[in-house]
Enzyme design. Structure first.
Site, mmCIF file in Angstrom:
data_model
loop_
_atom_site.group_PDB
_atom_site.id
_atom_site.type_symbol
_atom_site.label_atom_id
_atom_site.label_comp_id
_atom_site.label_asym_id
_atom_site.label_seq_id
_atom_site.Cartn_x
_atom_site.Cartn_y
_atom_site.Cartn_z
ATOM 1 N N GLY A 48 0.885 -1.291 -0.064
ATOM 2 C CA GLY A 48 0.095 0.011 0.203
ATOM 3 C C GLY A 48 1.025 1.288 -0.029
ATOM 4 N N ARG A 338 -22.210 13.005 12.984
ATOM 5 C CA ARG A 338 -22.462 12.053 11.796
ATOM 6 C C ARG A 338 -23.586 10.999 11.720
ATOM 7 N NH1 ARG A 338 -16.225 11.598 9.356
ATOM 8 N NH2 ARG A 338 -16.036 13.888 8.551
ATOM 9 N N HIS A 409 -18.366 5.351 4.783
ATOM 10 C CA HIS A 409 -17.010 6.180 4.653
ATOM 11 C C HIS A 409 -15.853 5.527 5.191
ATOM 12 C CE1 HIS A 409 -15.122 9.990 4.375
ATOM 13 N NE2 HIS A 409 -15.098 10.264 5.471
#
Lengths: 645, 210, 198
Positions: A48, A338, A409
């Site tokens: 990564g 949220r 998300h």
């Protein structure tokens, strides 16, 4: 059959005791060092190249290690860290508004709903100040005040202004900084970069992580790469929901393969859902686009009062509108956190009051703000977001209210790691979103970038030395029986995927899996729903292995084969996520159980029973996983119930 | 390209100024033409300077063409497989006609030398009387010669308009403001040169010079 | 919407490649361009044909992975919009759309619409960076940068105005005082950043 069994508790043995603000310093001093002359003889694999992986690979190479870096994209600079918009937190206290390392630590533990490890979070807060210095030195164009000093803004969950930002593209600018540091090392020959390579298996030798099996995505060639230690920085697994704000290529394969080899997977059910995304427009939808949360500062959220009200929003009079966030949460109104905003949107849509063609959406209306502040002011503040919205939906948000809906998300769960960021497999380190460590059950805005860079630039390069110094490890190469076996497994699996030759595409399975997860393991979970989901996932997984159709061969660039391997792993992860969500009989942060809420619908934690990290051990495919509990102790921040009424 | 181009442009300016001397009368013009052969005397023998200049210009023309060819070949090698869907090339008419315009100008220059330098293609062809040669050349009944000259000069104008601007860029101009200036300067240069060259044949054509 | 696509198909770097015509019907105007290609690919896979390979990742206009030539335009007809954010409502029913890879010998085609763009990374590795090894950075506030320079998008900034962050803008002459931490800092900034919508 039991869904899981319980094993011995585990503990983090690496964090030193003593006052919390001395622990990182103590650890840094006590950690063993590697002689510079020996470093170049040691190889570290980093999987990564996002903020965590890119910064770690660059820093390890600067220190003199030989680094092999892998990413599935065509260049390290594509990693999805690039899409982060908001900013990066740091306890610089440039505003003199009462911020401090301790306050950032406190806010993060509290924001994580008291499900993170205090020592780790404190270290994160300490290191945050170095990150800003480092990035400024690299030339990251952070926003500035007129005097030329760094600007900061406030962000959700904090009462101080500690978020540094670079227009709406903070992630991109930070990633380019890490990328250029990485490219410098590539140019100097200390990093061997392998783009368009995907890790498909971890190689263990004598219980230690010693290498990986990768597939060259261009030629299809499978190769085994050996090293002294392996670092996974492969990001989160939000794509298990098919639709998410993650990049299309984001996947769980690297971490899941490590999990299958013995690394514990911690808190897989903690999922962050973002309330302001552009809604799904139809079955063809492949991805959801996030719009900055700042829109809620000026927009008002509403739906029609009546079910099935199909009038155009302009024709619905004030009296027929329900500004439900303002109604239910009078003091915070449209600015509730949220998770609360997301759940409220789901509830009104479940009642049949959703808007838009799919009825999965609520209005975010700027008419009041435009009337009050003028169109110019709104344009200056949100112009680029409005443009993006119009590009995607074809509607002009200055004229018609925006439609928004929540979307997956970020995933707080990940491979379990100790204070050194080492997983339960010696020699396997996990950094960034791929690990579970710092955000508890919920991540605060602008903290993901901070954690990725903290791990990559400052934490891992220190702690990995302690492991490497304990060597030297035996010399092994790709002909070691364990390496050969891992490689054979990978080749067999590819052959199996290609051999099914059924009648359904990989995407159709992925989409269906995503629907199950979104329905039952999304914003709100219940025991009945989760049990149903587990059954459905298992049935669908069996179908997958009987009916999937993957075109082409393994010896070429084959995107449908790449997807098939990733989706196969998502099936296994999805089941574990549901089991974890089912066993956690409480609501906390990004995990909301319908059975566990306060009378007014807020998340209700159960600190007596669940103040622990759930670390899952893999046994065998189809066999129950083993749950290891790591108890969380709170010496500095005392758990409280949050309220936003 | 830029350096050889600039050499050629400098020559064009001087050549134009020389041409305009035709308005000062036959004696003056012929005297000027003969003086050209005496530049540098007595340091240099008769016509030596002129030959040096001719050699420099020829080298510049050849180098200009070689550079253009090299660039064209390099551009082609950079995209070996063409786009199936090819959009009309962006850019002005002048930019798009640089290559063929250059070829036309080369042919014109050859004709022009045979006409007014060696006199082979000139109706009068008297080396001692350049003024007469010019007047005979652009006589009204030879209107097609005037037309050909006009076309060639306009082509030179287009070539210069884009060429001068490109030269500025090749030599390091890179700011947006400088680019606007370079564009304007190139336009002024092209128009001025065109006007200066065309005024002579048209003056002969209309009888202003005879 | 019903469309006719003409797509460049090339099996590998050595293959010659050609344009192939595919009719696609039932295209929704709300689809993004890449979602329209997804639909085509699903049908190709079920029909036993090789799906069209194309690069994409973030699908929100920032990663730079997608890069198709659509009707001869990079990323298609809408200005300032990447192919992943281009929506089918920009096209007319019945239209024929040509889709090709970016063509340049420095960026050879890998397969179909996938192009090898490693050359860009090589430029950065060759010196397109600011030398600032981890841990060597001075306190961030020790060098101010003018707000105008920090705010200007790189696309609208003349090359001369893009300064390394450590250079005190306006006051100090270029390269007067690299910080002690990065003695080999280069005078020129890193390659200009891509501009992205959103």
């Amino acid at each position: 059959m039991e869904l899981f069994t319980e094993g011995d508790p585990i503990a983090d043995t690496k964090a030193p005791a003593g006052p919390i603000d001395r622990r990182w310093e103590t650890r840094r001093f006590e950690a063993k060092l590697v002689n510079p002359a020996n470093r170049r003889k040691m190889t570290v694999i980093v999987v990564g190249t996002g903020l965590a992986g890119g910064s770690a690979a660059a820093t390890l190479a600067e220190q003199g290690y030989h680094v092999k870096s892998y990413c599935y994209q065509d260049s390290p600079r594509r990693a999805h860290s690039i899409a982060a918009q908001g900013g990066i937190n740091a306890a610089k206290n440039y505003r003199n508004d009462g911020d401090s390392v301790h306050r950032l630590f406190y806010d993060t533990v509290k924001g994580g709903d008291f499900r993170s490890r205090e020592s780790n979070v404190h270290r994160l807060a300490e290191v945050s100040v170095n990150i800003i210095d480092q990035c400024v030195a690299q030339g990251v164009p952070f926003a500035r005040e007129y005097g030329g000093l760094l600007d900061t803004r406030s962000f959700g969950g904090a009462q101080v202004q500690r978020t540094f930002y670079a227009r709406g593209q903070t992630g991109q600018q930070l990633l380019l900084g890490a990328y250029q540091a990485l490219e410098r090392q590539i140019g100097l020959g200390s990093v061997e970069m392998n783009a368009r390579h995907e890790m498909l298996e971890l190689v263990l030798v004598d219980g230690k992580a010693r290498g990986i099996v990768v597939r060259d995505l261009v030629t299809g060639e499978i190769s085994t790469e050996m090293a002294d230690a392996v670092v996974l920085a492969s990001g989160g697994y939000g794509n298990v929901f098919y639709l998410s704000t993650n990049a299309k290529g984001c996947n769980v394969t690297a971490t899941w393969r490590a999990h299958r080899k013995g690394a514990y997977f911690a808190n897989p059910c903690y999922t962050q859902i973002h309330p302001t995304c552009i809604p799904v427009s139809g079955d063809h939808q492949s991805k959801l686009t996030l719009m900055s949360e700042s829109l809620r500062n000026d927009g008002r959220v509403w739906v029609p009062k009546a079910k099935g009200d199909d009038r155009s929003p302009k024709d619905i009079p004030e009296d027929d509108r329900d500004y439900y966030l303002e109604r239910i949460y009078p003091s915070f109104g449209n600015l509730v956190p949220r998770d609360i905003a997301s759940r409220a949107a789901k509830n009104v849509c479940d009642e049949g009051r959703g808007v838009g063609p799919t009825k999965l959406g609520v209005y975010l209306d700027f008419a009041d703000a435009i009337h009050r502040l003028g169109r110019k002011a709104i344009e200056a503040k949100y112009g680029n977001l409005f443009e993006m919205y119009e590009r995607i939906t074809g509607e002009d948000p200055y004229e018609v209210p925006m439609r928004i809906y929540p979307a997956v998300h970020y995933t707080m769960g990940g491979l379990w790691v100790d204070y050194d960021l080492q997983s339960s497999i010696p020699g396997l380190f996990v950094i960034g979103e791929a690990n579970f460590s710092d955000h508890g059950a919920n991540r605060l805005g602008a903290s993901a970038l901070m954690q990725g860079l903290a791990d990559g630039y400052f934490v891992l390069p220190t702690t990995i030395a302690n492991y490497l110094a304990s060597g030297p490890l035996d010399k092994v190469d790709a002909s070691h029986p364990a390496a050969v076996e891992a490689r054979t497994d990978v080749e067999d699996r590819i052959r199996r995927l290609l051999a099914v030759n059924g009648d359904r595409t990989v995407d159709s399975f992925h989409r269906e899996l995503g629907q199950i997860m979104w329905e039952h393991c999304g914003m709100e979970r219940s025991e009945a729903g989760l049990r149903k989901a587990i059954d459905e996932i298992r049935a669908l997984r069996d179908q997958f292995w009987q009916r999937v159709k993957v075109s082409g061969t393994g010896e070429e660039l084959n995107q449908s084969l790449e997807k098939a391997g990733r989706v196969a792993d998502f099936f296994e992860l999805a089941e574990l996520m549901c089991i974890d969500a089912l066993h956690r009989e409480e609501s906390c942060g990004g995990h909301f159980r319908a059975e566990h809420q306060t009378p007014d619908g807020e998340a209700q934690r159960d600190d007596d029973r669940f103040a622990y990290v759930a670390a899952w051990e893999f046994t065998a495919t189809g066999e129950p996983s083993v749950l290891h509990k790591e108890d969380l102790k709170f010496e500095y921040v005392h758990p409280t119930q949050r309220s936003y009424k | 390209m830029a350096v050889t181009g600039i050499l050629l442009v400098l020559f064009l300016i001087v050549h134009m100024l020389g041409n305009l001397k035709i308005f000062t009368g036959e004696t003056s013009f012929d005297h000027y033409a003969h003086w050209l052969r005496d530049i540098g005397t007595p340091l240099l023998p008769h016509t030596w300077y002129l030959w040096i200049q001719r050699i420099v210009l020829t080298v510049a023309v050849v180098a200009h063409i070689v550079a253009a060819t090299v660039l064209a070949r390099r551009a082609r090698a950079a995209r070996p497989v063409k786009y199936a869907h090819r959009k009309k090339v962006q850019g002005s008419y002048a930019a798009r006609t640089m290559r063929w315009g250059g070829v036309i100008i080369l042919l014109f220059v050859i004709y022009h030398i045979l006409d007014l330098t060696t006199g082979h293609l000139n109706p009068q062809g008297d080396a001692s009387n350049p003024y007469g040669n010019v007047v005979a050349d652009f006589a009204p009944e030879r209107w097609y010669v005037t037309l050909f000259y006009t076309l060639a000069i306009v082509t030179v104008g287009f070539h210069l308009r884009h060429g001068a601007f490109s030269a500025f860029r090749s030599l390091g101009q890179q700011t947006p403001r400088g680019e606007r200036r370079a564009r304007n300067a190139a336009l002024v240069l092209a128009v001025a040169l065109c006007a200066g060259y065309l005024v002579v044949p048209f003056a002969v054509l209309t009888g202003l010079v005879s | 919407m019903n469309l006719t696509l003409r797509i460049w198909r090339q099996k590998g770097p050595e293959d010659k490649g050609r344009m192939v015509t595919y009719p696609v019907d039932d295209v929704s105007p709300d689809m993004s361009f890449l979602e329209m290609l997804d639909v085509l690919n699903e049908r190709l896979i079920l029909a036993g044909e090789d799906p069209v390979a194309f690069d994409h990742d973030c699908r929100e206009g920032i990663c730079g992975m997608c890069g198709l030539m659509i009707n001869g335009d990079a990323h298609g007809p809408q200005r300032g919009t990447t192919a992943c954010q281009l929506h089918m409502r920009q096209f007319k029913d019945g239209e024929t759309i040509d889709i090709e890879p970016w063509r340049a010998s420095a960026f050879p085609v890998v397969k179909d619409l996938v192009v090898n763009r490693n050359a860009f990374d090589k430029i950065i590795a060759a010196g397109g960076y600011i030398t600032a090894p981890t841990g060597s950075a001075p306190e961030a506030h020790s060098t101010p940068v003018a707000k105008a320079n920090a705010d200007a998008p790189s696309s609208r900034r003349p090359a001369s105005a893009a300064v390394p962050a450590w250079r005190p803008a306006r006051t100090a002459p270029a390269c007067s005082s690299p910080p002690p931490s990065s003695p080999s800092s280069r005078c020129c900034p890193r390659a200009s950043r891509s501009v992205t919508p959103g």
